[in-house]
Design a protein around this motif. Structure first.
Motif, PDB file in Angstrom:
ATOM      1  N   SER A 152       0.830  -1.204   0.000  1.00 22.54           N
ATOM      2  CA  SER A 152       0.000   0.000   0.000  1.00 22.54           C
ATOM      3  C   SER A 152       0.865   1.254   0.000  1.00 22.54           C
ATOM      4  O   SER A 152       0.565   2.231  -0.704  1.00 22.54           O
ATOM      5  N   VAL A 153       1.950   1.239   0.774  1.00 22.71           N
ATOM      6  CA  VAL A 153       2.859   2.382   0.812  1.00 22.71           C
ATOM      7  C   VAL A 153       3.453   2.610  -0.578  1.00 22.71           C
ATOM      8  O   VAL A 153       3.512   3.749  -1.074  1.00 22.71           O
ATOM      9  N   GLN A 154       3.864   1.549  -1.236  1.00 24.58           N
ATOM     10  CA  GLN A 154       4.436   1.669  -2.574  1.00 24.58           C
ATOM     11  C   GLN A 154       3.420   2.234  -3.559  1.00 24.58           C
ATOM     12  O   GLN A 154       3.738   3.109  -4.370  1.00 24.58           O
ATOM     13  N   SER A 155       2.172   1.750  -3.479  1.00 19.25           N
ATOM     14  CA  SER A 155       1.136   2.216  -4.395  1.00 19.25           C
ATOM     15  C   SER A 155       0.835   3.696  -4.173  1.00 19.25           C
ATOM     16  O   SER A 155       0.708   4.466  -5.135  1.00 19.25           O
ATOM     17  N   GLN A 156       0.723   4.100  -2.909  1.00 19.28           N
ATOM     18  CA  GLN A 156       0.443   5.498  -2.604  1.00 19.28           C
ATOM     19  C   GLN A 156       1.569   6.407  -3.091  1.00 19.28           C
ATOM     20  O   GLN A 156       1.323   7.472  -3.673  1.00 19.28           O
ATOM     21  N   MET A 157       2.814   5.995  -2.854  1.00 17.62           N
ATOM     22  CA  MET A 157       3.938   6.840  -3.268  1.00 17.62           C
ATOM     23  C   MET A 157       4.038   6.917  -4.791  1.00 17.62           C
ATOM     24  O   MET A 157       4.362   7.967  -5.344  1.00 17.62           O
ATOM     25  N   ARG A 158       3.731   5.829  -5.469  1.00 20.12           N
ATOM     26  CA  ARG A 158       3.752   5.857  -6.932  1.00 20.12           C
ATOM     27  C   ARG A 158       2.730   6.873  -7.453  1.00 20.12           C
ATOM     28  O   ARG A 158       3.034   7.690  -8.334  1.00 20.12           O
ATOM     29  N   SER A 159       1.522   6.825  -6.902  1.00 20.59           N
ATOM     30  CA  SER A 159       0.462   7.746  -7.345  1.00 20.59           C
ATOM     31  C   SER A 159       0.822   9.196  -7.037  1.00 20.59           C
ATOM     32  O   SER A 159       0.623  10.097  -7.857  1.00 20.59           O
ATOM     33  N   ARG A 160       1.378   9.438  -5.847  1.00 25.22           N
ATOM     34  CA  ARG A 160       1.699  10.816  -5.457  1.00 25.22           C
ATOM     35  C   ARG A 160       2.864  11.368  -6.265  1.00 25.22           C
ATOM     36  O   ARG A 160       2.866  12.563  -6.628  1.00 25.22           O
ATOM     37  N   LEU A 161       3.847  10.543  -6.550  1.00 27.07           N
ATOM     38  CA  LEU A 161       4.966  11.006  -7.358  1.00 27.07           C
ATOM     39  C   LEU A 161       4.518  11.296  -8.794  1.00 27.07           C
ATOM     40  O   LEU A 161       4.941  12.290  -9.401  1.00 27.07           O
ATOM     41  N   LYS A 162       3.662  10.433  -9.334  1.00 23.14           N
ATOM     42  CA  LYS A 162       3.144  10.680 -10.684  1.00 23.14           C
ATOM     43  C   LYS A 162       2.358  11.986 -10.736  1.00 23.14           C
ATOM     44  O   LYS A 162       2.493  12.801 -11.659  1.00 23.14           O
ATOM     45  N   ALA A 163       1.508  12.200  -9.724  1.00 20.06           N
ATOM     46  CA  ALA A 163       0.700  13.409  -9.678  1.00 20.06           C
ATOM     47  C   ALA A 163       1.572  14.664  -9.561  1.00 20.06           C
ATOM     48  O   ALA A 163       1.199  15.741 -10.041  1.00 20.06           O
ATOM     49  N   ALA A 164       2.749  14.501  -8.933  1.00 25.94           N
ATOM     50  CA  ALA A 164       3.657  15.634  -8.778  1.00 25.94           C
ATOM     51  C   ALA A 164       4.551  15.867  -9.976  1.00 25.94           C
ATOM     52  O   ALA A 164       5.320  16.840 -10.016  1.00 25.94           O
ATOM     53  N   GLY A 165       4.480  14.946 -10.976  1.00 19.06           N
ATOM     54  CA  GLY A 165       5.246  15.154 -12.199  1.00 19.06           C
ATOM     55  C   GLY A 165       6.357  14.176 -12.439  1.00 19.06           C
ATOM     56  O   GLY A 165       7.156  14.355 -13.372  1.00 19.06           O
ATOM     57  N   TRP A 166       6.453  13.136 -11.615  1.00 16.21           N
ATOM     58  CA  TRP A 166       7.500  12.121 -11.832  1.00 16.21           C
ATOM     59  C   TRP A 166       7.219  11.401 -13.135  1.00 16.21           C
ATOM     60  O   TRP A 166       6.151  10.815 -13.311  1.00 16.21           O
ATOM     61  N   PRO A 167       8.189  11.364 -14.070  1.00 19.10           N
ATOM     62  CA  PRO A 167       7.965  10.700 -15.360  1.00 19.10           C
ATOM     63  C   PRO A 167       8.249   9.204 -15.249  1.00 19.10           C
ATOM     64  O   PRO A 167       9.295   8.727 -15.659  1.00 19.10           O
TER      65      PRO A 167
END
Length: 304
Positions: free
Chosen positions: A288-303
């Motif tokens: 769950s931590v990995q999924s949340q961080m993936r979504s938040r980084l993508k939303a912040a502009g992580w390519p």
């Protein structure tokens, strides 16, 4: 001051030992040295090294005597160096030295390691001792294949004490990799997850690595003029994301909770998004931590 008093004053300030070169500088003749040994004032304990009789037989005395016996290119190394640097989980009684391979002949009873690859940058001075640098000490511990937990603690200690950095260790690893030095593979596995101050922080870094997510910068301090606003566990600087991981106890008092709220507000005033994960999140709900961080980084502009 008499010559003997001058000599004993030097011994007292150098762990009770001195070599022939030092005694020459103090104008001690061969005859005087022989007389002091015969009188029981000095005791020869190594090649061209003498101890002041009655001085405490400490670990530091043995280290200094070893360095003097091995010559100016010798260094305290491995676990003995780790102890002088203040690394965690270090055995308290190791006596180990490193010398260039050309100086490998030794009559010492202590452990003396040899290396073909010793550079000037590998030597530092700690409390008056010539010691392998924190980075070189880590590489040497990996080379003798210490337990992974022991090596992990050494890396974390060096980074926490600001004696080395992951990038510095990685650079030295790249230099020695082509020489077939053992321990490089283990360092490869550990280096990404190091830099946190606690096991919980290291677990979070491991989760990020296993998920293929970017590595955050650990232990970043934010200041406002001369005042420290906060030291955060992790910062994704490029995407203005702060991640905090809280231990099992957490902050329970009203004063602590108020301080946490003020700290979070000030970080948000710096346009930082602050996310927090609990002990249970990191240790029991890693996916769950990995999924949340993936979504938040993508939303912040992580390519991704």
């Amino acid at each position: 001051m008499s010559q003997w008093n001058e000599v004993t004053e030097f011994f007292a300030g150098h762990h009770g030992v001195a070599d022939r070169k030092t005694l020459d500088k103090l104008d001690v003749t061969r005859h005087e040295l022989q007389r002091w040994v015969a009188d029981g004032r000095l005791d020869r304990i190594g090649p061209r090294v003498w101890r002041l009789v009655g001085s405490p037989p400490t670990l530091e005395q043995r280290l200094m005597a070893g360095l003097l016996s091995l010559g100016p290119n010798a260094m305290v190394s491995h676990e003995a160096a780790a102890r002088l640097h203040g690394f965690d989980r270090t055995p308290p009684d190791r006596i180990e030295f490193l010398v260039p391979h050309a100086n490998r002949n030794s009559r010492l009873a202590e452990t003396v390691h040899c290396s073909h690859h010793v550079r000037p940058i590998d030597a530092v001075t700690v409390d008056g001792f010539r010691v392998t640098s924190a980075t070189r000490t880590i590489l040497d511990l990996a080379n003798i294949q210490v337990h992974p937990d022991r090596l992990r603690a050494a890396i974390d200690s060096a980074i926490r004490l600001q004696l080395s950095a992951p990038a510095v260790i990685a650079k030295r690893m790249s230099e020695i990799r082509r020489r077939g030095r053992t321990g490089v593979r283990l360092l490869d596995e550990l280096i990404f997850d190091t830099g946190g101050h606690t096991m919980l922080e290291r677990n979070f870094l491991r989760l990020m690595r296993e998920a293929g997510l970017p590595r955050p910068v650990p232990q970043v301090v934010f200041k406002d003029d001369q005042r420290t606003i906060a030291r955060v566990d992790f910062l994704y600087r490029e995407w203005s994301i702060v991640v905090e991981v809280s231990g099992q106890l957490g902050h329970s008092s009203s004063t602590e909770r108020a301080r946490d709220a003020q700290r979070r507000n000030e970080l948000q005033d710096l346009c930082l998004r602050v996310y927090e994960f609990t002990w249970e999140d990191v240790t029991e709900r890693g996916k769950s931590v990995q999924s949340q961080m993936r979504s938040r980084l993508k939303a912040a502009g992580w390519p991704s």
